[in-house]
Design a protein around this motif. Structure first.
Motif, mmCIF file in Angstrom:
data_model
loop_
_atom_site.group_PDB
_atom_site.id
_atom_site.type_symbol
_atom_site.label_atom_id
_atom_site.label_comp_id
_atom_site.label_asym_id
_atom_site.label_seq_id
_atom_site.Cartn_x
_atom_site.Cartn_y
_atom_site.Cartn_z
ATOM 1 N N VAL A 2 0.839 -1.194 0.000
ATOM 2 C CA VAL A 2 0.000 0.000 0.000
ATOM 3 C C VAL A 2 0.874 1.244 0.000
ATOM 4 O O VAL A 2 0.609 2.228 -0.712
ATOM 5 C CB VAL A 2 -0.947 -0.026 1.212
ATOM 6 N N GLU A 3 1.897 1.226 0.785
ATOM 7 C CA GLU A 3 2.773 2.390 0.896
ATOM 8 C C GLU A 3 3.664 2.481 -0.334
ATOM 9 O O GLU A 3 4.271 1.502 -0.769
ATOM 10 C CB GLU A 3 3.651 2.250 2.145
ATOM 11 N N ARG A 4 3.753 3.669 -0.927
ATOM 12 C CA ARG A 4 4.593 3.888 -2.099
ATOM 13 C C ARG A 4 5.107 5.316 -2.091
ATOM 14 O O ARG A 4 4.557 6.197 -1.423
ATOM 15 C CB ARG A 4 3.803 3.613 -3.374
ATOM 16 N N MET A 5 6.179 5.530 -2.874
ATOM 17 C CA MET A 5 6.816 6.850 -2.960
ATOM 18 C C MET A 5 6.442 7.480 -4.286
ATOM 19 O O MET A 5 6.567 6.866 -5.348
ATOM 20 C CB MET A 5 8.354 6.711 -2.846
ATOM 21 N N GLU A 6 5.948 8.725 -4.220
ATOM 22 C CA GLU A 6 5.528 9.458 -5.408
ATOM 23 C C GLU A 6 6.731 10.196 -5.998
ATOM 24 O O GLU A 6 7.448 10.916 -5.294
ATOM 25 C CB GLU A 6 4.420 10.462 -5.056
ATOM 26 N N ASP A 9 7.667 15.554 -11.354
ATOM 27 C CA ASP A 9 8.340 16.008 -12.570
ATOM 28 C C ASP A 9 9.847 16.123 -12.381
ATOM 29 O O ASP A 9 10.592 16.157 -13.373
ATOM 30 C CB ASP A 9 7.769 17.368 -12.995
ATOM 31 N N ALA A 10 10.308 16.229 -11.146
ATOM 32 C CA ALA A 10 11.760 16.348 -10.913
ATOM 33 C C ALA A 10 12.502 15.094 -11.342
ATOM 34 O O ALA A 10 13.686 15.135 -11.680
ATOM 35 C CB ALA A 10 12.029 16.642 -9.432
ATOM 36 N N LEU A 32 7.648 2.486 -6.005
ATOM 37 C CA LEU A 32 7.704 3.841 -6.547
ATOM 38 C C LEU A 32 6.601 4.007 -7.595
ATOM 39 O O LEU A 32 6.263 3.067 -8.324
ATOM 40 C CB LEU A 32 9.070 4.101 -7.207
ATOM 41 N N LYS A 33 6.081 5.229 -7.671
ATOM 42 C CA LYS A 33 5.103 5.575 -8.704
ATOM 43 C C LYS A 33 5.587 6.823 -9.411
ATOM 44 O O LYS A 33 5.798 7.878 -8.800
ATOM 45 C CB LYS A 33 3.723 5.833 -8.092
ATOM 46 N N PHE A 34 5.812 6.721 -10.747
ATOM 47 C CA PHE A 34 6.343 7.817 -11.535
ATOM 48 C C PHE A 34 5.210 8.525 -12.256
ATOM 49 O O PHE A 34 4.291 7.893 -12.777
ATOM 50 C CB PHE A 34 7.355 7.287 -12.562
ATOM 51 N N GLU A 35 5.328 9.836 -12.286
ATOM 52 C CA GLU A 35 4.368 10.674 -13.002
ATOM 53 C C GLU A 35 5.126 11.666 -13.858
ATOM 54 O O GLU A 35 6.267 12.034 -13.550
ATOM 55 C CB GLU A 35 3.463 11.432 -12.005
ATOM 56 N N LYS A 43 11.292 1.808 -19.213
ATOM 57 C CA LYS A 43 12.502 0.991 -19.325
ATOM 58 C C LYS A 43 13.746 1.843 -19.102
ATOM 59 O O LYS A 43 14.662 1.470 -18.363
ATOM 60 C CB LYS A 43 12.546 0.328 -20.702
ATOM 61 N N ARG A 44 13.763 3.011 -19.744
ATOM 62 C CA ARG A 44 14.909 3.898 -19.553
ATOM 63 C C ARG A 44 14.947 4.437 -18.129
ATOM 64 O O ARG A 44 16.013 4.585 -17.527
ATOM 65 C CB ARG A 44 14.825 5.051 -20.552
ATOM 66 N N THR A 45 13.784 4.716 -17.566
ATOM 67 C CA THR A 45 13.724 5.188 -16.179
ATOM 68 C C THR A 45 14.254 4.133 -15.216
ATOM 69 O O THR A 45 14.990 4.437 -14.270
ATOM 70 C CB THR A 45 12.283 5.555 -15.821
ATOM 71 N N HIS A 46 13.879 2.876 -15.483
ATOM 72 C CA HIS A 46 14.348 1.779 -14.629
ATOM 73 C C HIS A 46 15.868 1.641 -14.701
ATOM 74 O O HIS A 46 16.553 1.482 -13.688
ATOM 75 C CB HIS A 46 13.660 0.490 -15.076
ATOM 76 N N GLU A 47 16.427 1.732 -15.931
ATOM 77 C CA GLU A 47 17.881 1.618 -16.079
ATOM 78 C C GLU A 47 18.598 2.787 -15.416
ATOM 79 O O GLU A 47 19.640 2.605 -14.774
ATOM 80 C CB GLU A 47 18.228 1.557 -17.560
ATOM 81 N N THR A 48 18.059 3.978 -15.538
ATOM 82 C CA THR A 48 18.699 5.135 -14.916
ATOM 83 C C THR A 48 18.699 5.024 -13.400
ATOM 84 O O THR A 48 19.680 5.345 -12.712
ATOM 85 C CB THR A 48 17.986 6.419 -15.357
#
Length: 445
Positions: A2-6, A9-10, A32-35, A43-48
């Motif tokens: 249930v708990e996640r980190m938002e 845009d940064a 983690l939840k990306f917006e 995929k690129r976000t995961h690799e970075t």
């Protein structure tokens, strides 16, 4: 979860990475939840996020560098006097640990045509001894072996480490900065100019001497080099066979005398080492206070001895007496064996029969047991010791009058050193006696 980190845009920042590490102290998994723009290419976000090494400095994309550089040559290599060409093991370990924590300088995805990257690495080596190259993920047919081979041929550097993520190069002990290379080239030009000037001056002087000799009609002055060589070749004293034999004999005697002096020096050094070994052995044996054999030693009959010998030789558990000999651990293990059985079997290897007999006497005195038999096997000696009918386990199974494990090893080393030095001294004495005999015989003739 249930708990996640938002993540807004940064995007991925150092603060986000620190918060992930802080969360890992409590939980094993972080959600983690990306917006925003980061969510468009996960995929690129995961690799970075997985190879994150910090915000700055950003790695240079080596694929954007030119594949071929016109007129490129590997850097000039010159090893200073007294410097090793290869790195020592400690230096290699130090550089690898340093490269493990530093960010990568370049990011590479292709295998061949890396002259632009090689030129950039040579320029980087002017300020940094290490060049770290990150291998891009997701690029097809990447081969870090080919990359490292190509860069080593182009730069002449030393490969520190190579894996699927990074390639690390050291510039080498023979790397020279461009400023030093230019200075060396200028010095070589000056040297060539001076050499040409000296050759021209030598040629002018020889030409002047030849012209003077042709112009002069008077005979040459006696004592010139030409006349001296001619007179020596015509009237010089020839060496007879007796003189040659005498010179050979003197040379042989001088060699014998020099060898004899060298052996005598080695003999003196060996005797000094023997004294030091005996002194060290005496210092180790200060803590050794061997016990005497008990007066009322228990006896066993021949039938009992024969039966106990058969039982002891068929036993599988045994104690191995190694180079340390008998120390407190040996006696302690004997009492531990006697706790469960009446006999203890000891195996001794690499010793003579006289040495084994001394060990048996010491075992009887220190443990209080009764010797059953001493048998010679294929490669060792087997000692069977009986604990006795009236055996009572002592309160302290580890005797204090014997040496410790470390002291016993030191005693063994000093004994071995002393024996080796004694054999060496005997060999040197035999060689010295033989040389003296040959020298006296040669002088007599």
């Amino acid at each position: 979860m249930v708990e996640r980190m938002e993540v807004g845009d940064a995007g991925i920042t150092q603060a986000l990475v620190d918060s992930i590490h802080e969360k890992w102290r409590e939980d094993e998994v972080v959600k983690l939840k990306f917006e925003g723009p980061q969510s468009l290419n996960m995929k690129r976000t995961h690799e970075t996020l997985e190879d994150w090494s910090g915000c700055e400095p950003v790695s240079v994309d080596a694929d954007l560098l030119p594949s071929e550089v016109p007129g490129y040559k590997p850097p000039v290599k010159l090893l200073p006097y007294g410097v090793r060409h290869c790195l020592r093991n400690k230096e290699m370990t130090r550089f690898r640990r340093l490269a493990r924590t530093m960010p990568s300088h370049f990011a590479l995805g292709r295998n061949r045509k890396l002259q632009g990257l090689a030129e950039a690495m040579v320029k980087l080596w002017e300020s940094s001894a290490i060049a770290k190259i990150a291998i891009k993920r997701g690029v097809l047919n990447t081969c870090n072996d080919r990359m490292a081979e190509e860069l080593k041929n182009l730069t002449g550097g030393t490969l520190l480490s190579r894996n699927k993520d990074y390639i690390v190069f050291y510039r080498g002990n023979d790397f020279l900065p461009p400023v030093v290379v230019e200075a060396l080239k200028e010095r070589e030009k000056l040297t060539d100019v001076q050499a040409n000037e000296e050759d021209q001056a030598r040629q002018r002087a020889s030409a002047a001497i030849e012209s003077k000799l042709k112009a002069s009609k008077s005979p040459l002055v006696a004592g010139t080099l030409t006349e001296t060589l001619a007179a020596t070749s015509r009237w010089g004293n020839e060496i007879s066979s007796k003189d040659v034999e005498h010179m050979r004999r003197d040379e042989s005697l001088n060699k014998h005398a020099a060898l004899l002096k060298y052996l005598e020096k080695k003999l003196a050094l060996a005797k000094g080492k023997v004294k030091r070994a005996e002194k060290a052995l005496a210092k180790v044996q200060e803590n050794l206070r061997p016990a005497d054999l008990p007066v009322d030693l228990e006896t066993i009959s021949d039938e009992e001895r024969s039966l106990l010998r058969k039982i002891g030789l068929s036993m599988k558990p045994f104690l191995l007496i190694r180079r340390r000999g008998i120390f407190y651990g040996t006696v302690e293990n004997m009492h531990l064996h006697w706790k469960y059985r009446e006999l203890v079997k000891l195996i001794v290897r690499g010793k003579s029969f006289a040495q084994v007999k001394r060990l048996v006497v010491s075992l009887e005195a220190e443990s209080g047991g009764v010797l059953v038999s001493l048998d010679k096997t294929m490669k060792s000696y087997a000692i069977i010791v009986y604990r006795g009918k009236n055996y009572q386990r002592p309160h302290a199974v580890r005797p204090r009058n014997l040496l410790t494990r470390r002291q016993a090893l030191a005693r063994s080393i000093e004994l071995q050193r002393r024996e080796a030095l004694k054999h060496h001294i005997s060999d040197l004495q035999e060689r010295i006696e033989l040389l003296n005999y040959e020298l006296v015989r040669a002088l007599a003739f």
